[in-house]
Design an enzyme around this catalytic site. Structure first.
Site, mmCIF file in Angstrom:
data_model
loop_
_atom_site.group_PDB
_atom_site.id
_atom_site.type_symbol
_atom_site.label_atom_id
_atom_site.label_comp_id
_atom_site.label_asym_id
_atom_site.label_seq_id
_atom_site.Cartn_x
_atom_site.Cartn_y
_atom_site.Cartn_z
ATOM 1 N N LYS A 43 -16.056 35.638 -22.203
ATOM 2 C CA LYS A 43 -16.390 37.041 -21.971
ATOM 3 C C LYS A 43 -17.433 37.326 -22.820
ATOM 4 O O LYS A 43 -17.848 36.918 -23.856
ATOM 5 C CB LYS A 43 -15.045 37.933 -22.571
ATOM 6 N N ARG A 63 -2.636 34.996 -14.963
ATOM 7 C CA ARG A 63 -1.679 34.481 -14.047
ATOM 8 C C ARG A 63 -1.189 33.184 -14.128
ATOM 9 O O ARG A 63 -0.209 32.806 -13.562
ATOM 10 C CB ARG A 63 -2.474 34.704 -12.769
ATOM 11 N N GLU A 76 -6.745 33.894 -16.900
ATOM 12 C CA GLU A 76 -5.798 32.845 -17.398
ATOM 13 C C GLU A 76 -4.335 33.525 -17.392
ATOM 14 O O GLU A 76 -3.351 32.772 -17.515
ATOM 15 C CB GLU A 76 -6.166 32.728 -18.856
HETATM 16 N N1 BES Z 1 -7.140 40.149 -20.131
HETATM 17 C C1 BES Z 1 -8.117 40.066 -19.019
HETATM 18 C C2 BES Z 1 -8.011 41.368 -18.478
HETATM 19 C C3 BES Z 1 -8.275 42.628 -18.991
HETATM 20 C C4 BES Z 1 -9.444 43.338 -18.906
HETATM 21 C C5 BES Z 1 -7.223 43.502 -20.017
HETATM 22 C C6 BES Z 1 -9.689 44.703 -19.450
HETATM 23 C C7 BES Z 1 -7.488 44.333 -20.466
HETATM 24 C C8 BES Z 1 -8.961 45.172 -20.263
HETATM 25 C C9 BES Z 1 -7.890 39.085 -17.788
HETATM 26 O O1 BES Z 1 -7.348 37.809 -18.542
HETATM 27 C C10 BES Z 1 -8.901 38.692 -17.477
HETATM 28 O O2 BES Z 1 -10.105 38.260 -17.988
HETATM 29 N N2 BES Z 1 -9.269 39.135 -15.946
HETATM 30 C C11 BES Z 1 -10.507 38.997 -15.435
HETATM 31 C C12 BES Z 1 -9.974 38.000 -14.080
HETATM 32 C C13 BES Z 1 -11.011 37.736 -13.191
HETATM 33 C C14 BES Z 1 -11.913 36.516 -13.824
HETATM 34 C C15 BES Z 1 -10.506 37.272 -11.880
HETATM 35 C C16 BES Z 1 -10.994 39.981 -14.964
HETATM 36 O O3 BES Z 1 -10.156 40.936 -14.609
HETATM 37 O O4 BES Z 1 -12.217 40.206 -14.837
HETATM 38 ZN ZN ZN Z 2 -6.185 38.073 -20.327
HETATM 39 MN MN MN Z 3 -8.888 36.575 -19.377
#
Ligand code: BES
Ligand code: ZN
Ligand code: MN
Length: 508
Positions: A285, A359, A357
């Protein structure tokens, strides 16, 4: 821990540090709200002070006034309830929760506080008790890491005040039960907040499991806890969670927490995403997105707190919580985009983005829950940024395989002061998860990202089991200033909804 009690005494006679009363927004500025029970000279004084302060009675307003004539309390806090008149007795539960919560946060350091907001019935007493408890929350940073305060020999901030809810609805059974329920649910929600706020170098899968064991054994209720470690997970075929956890020095765990009362009227399963830190893994990230990712275990925190509350309330339903705990890190053993893993139920999954991750750990957790054939399954997860884009930071998205059940989840949220909105799972989107390389890919493209994530989860729900998925990416963690009853940081979102659902299943 804050203690709650109920009283029907005249508020002005209560020998407390602070008395909380309400104000309403009228065409002529703020007016004291009904239910204060104050003598005339106190009302005249407070009205004059409110006028001088140019108070409006709006939600989020709290004015503290000392030495009010005819009032035993050292100070009176006047908290805004929003639109109404001096005669209005009926306010929405959320207005009451927020006014009580905001007021209590402003006097959290006091020893005794009485709250005399308009409470014509047991429901409004419940809302005031709930909001007051929630507003007393403080994450005690001294607990795990004493830091400077310890070096200076400082003291901890204290447990929070003893709160007396002044009831306008008497103190019969319904009122007393409402207040004691608020104390149980409030304490459980505070635990969830603490878990979320704990820094991720202290809270990792094994230490989370230890915290659950400790809290369960300290509880007066009988809660059993069992833990699958990384060896057991590999042996059990939990390829999703093993894959997510393999890039970290802190190996994954699935914690099963159960409350199984004798004569239970059914059994339900709760599955929580418990990523104790989400760096994104190899699909790392950016720094702005990573800084709040200690909160990526908020779903598991809500599940753990709900099992605790269900047990402490003695609800006649068997409740099993599955906490899917892993740390998503980019270590040398980390999984790669394009890896294929095999889930607990034998489904092969192509990993396209290691940051999707949640899911993967939940898929395995939902398989495990399904094996016991519960009456229903709810999973709760900080699953997608797409949820925040669609619904913002205060409203969760609710999806599922059964419209009636999904509606019940949304209704339980509304009743507990946790806003959510039903979202569809369009059948056409399933094709986004097709891949030639495995049974299924774990993500689609950006469009409808909250929905495709849920469609993926739905693949792991056992035949015929009603299931709902709550995406709490936004509401689980408040990055802004505290508002109403919601603190900064971990909010404990989900505990109210889930406890309400279990109560409903118990016929309460
Ligand atoms: N933990 C994150 C989602 C999240 C984002 C939670 C902001 C709280 C605040 C999750 O694991 C994630 O990184 N999701 C990605 C999925 C994508 C790579 C398909 C996302 O939402 O960008
Ligand atoms: Zn996450
Ligand atoms: Mn994630």
């Amino acid at each position: 821990m804050t203690a709650l009690s109920v009283s029907t005494k005249t508020a002005s006679d209560l020998p407390v540090d602070t008395l909380v009363v309400g104000s309403v927004r009228t065409d002529d500025g703020a007016a004291l709200a009904a239910g204060h029970g104050l003598p005339r000279k106190a009302v005249v004084h407070l009205q004059a002070v409110l006028a001088d302060l140019e108070a409006t009675g709006a939600p989020g307003e709290a004015h503290r006034v000392v030495a009010v004539p005819g009032v035993k309390a050292t100070s009176v806090v006047v908290a805004g309830l929003g639109d109404g008149t001096a005669r209005t007795t009926s306010f929405g539960a959320d207005a009451l929760r927020d006014a009580a919560g905001h007021a209590l946060r402003s006097v959290r350091g006091k020893k005794t506080v009485a709250v005399a907001l308009p409470t014509p019935d047991a429901e409004s007493v419940a809302a005031v008790a709930d909001g007051a408890f929630a507003g007393c929350y403080l994450y005690d940073k001294a607990a795990p890491l004493a830091g400077r305060r310890a070096r200076k020999g400082g003291t901890a901030p204290g447990a929070g005040p003893k709160v007396t809810v002044v009831s306008g609805a008497g103190q019969g059974k319904a009122v007393r039960e409402a207040v004691s329920r608020a104390g149980v649910v409030g304490a459980a929600r505070d635990w969830a907040r603490d878990l979320v706020n704990t820094p991720p170098n202290l809270l990792y899968p094994q230490s989370f499991a230890d915290a659950v064991k400790k809290r369960a054994s300290a509880s007066s209720a009988k809660i059993s806890v069992s833990v699958l470690d990384e060896k057991a997970l590999a042996k059990g075929g939990f390829g999703g969670i093993v894959g997510v956890g393999q890039g970290s020095a802190n190996p994954p765990r699935i914690v099963t927490m159960s409350w199984s009362p004798s004569g239970a009227k059914g059994s339900v399963a709760l599955v929580g995403k418990g990523i104790t830190f989400d760096s994104g893994g190899l699909n790392i990230k950016p720094s702005t997105g990573m800084v709040t990712m200690k909160s990526d275990m908020a779903g598991s925190a809500a599940v753990a707190a709900t099992v605790l509350a269900a047990a402490e309330l003695g609800l006649p339903v068997a409740v099993t919580g599955y906490l899917c705990l892993a740390e998503n890190m980019p270590g040398g053993g980390a999984q790669r985009p394009s890896d294929v893993v095999v889930m607990r139920d034998g489904t092969s999954v192509e990993i396209l983005d290691t940051d999707a991750e949640g899911r993967m750990v939940l898929g395995d957790g939902i398989c495990l829950a399904s094996e016991k054939k519960p009456d229903w399954i709810v999973d709760i997860a900080t699953l997608t940024g797409a949820q925040v884009v669609a619904l913002g930071e205060e409203v969760a998205g609710v999806m599922g395989n059964d419209e009636d059940f999904r509606a019940r989840v949304v209704a339980a949220g509304a009743a507990s002061g946790e806003d959510s909105w039903a979202m569809p799972l369009p059948a056409a989107l399933r094709a986004k998860l097709d891949t030639p390389t495995a049974d299924i890919a774990h993500k689609g493209d950006r469009d409808g990202g909250m929905l495709t994530a849920a469609i993926f989860l739905g693949e792991f729900v056992g035949e015929g089991i009603p299931w709902a998925h709550i995406d709490i990416a936004g509401p689980s963690f408040n990055t802004k200033a505290a508002r109403g009853r919601v603190p900064k940081g971990g909010t404990g979102y989900g505990v109210g909804t889930l406890v309400g659902l279990v109560e409903q299943h118990a016929g309460r």
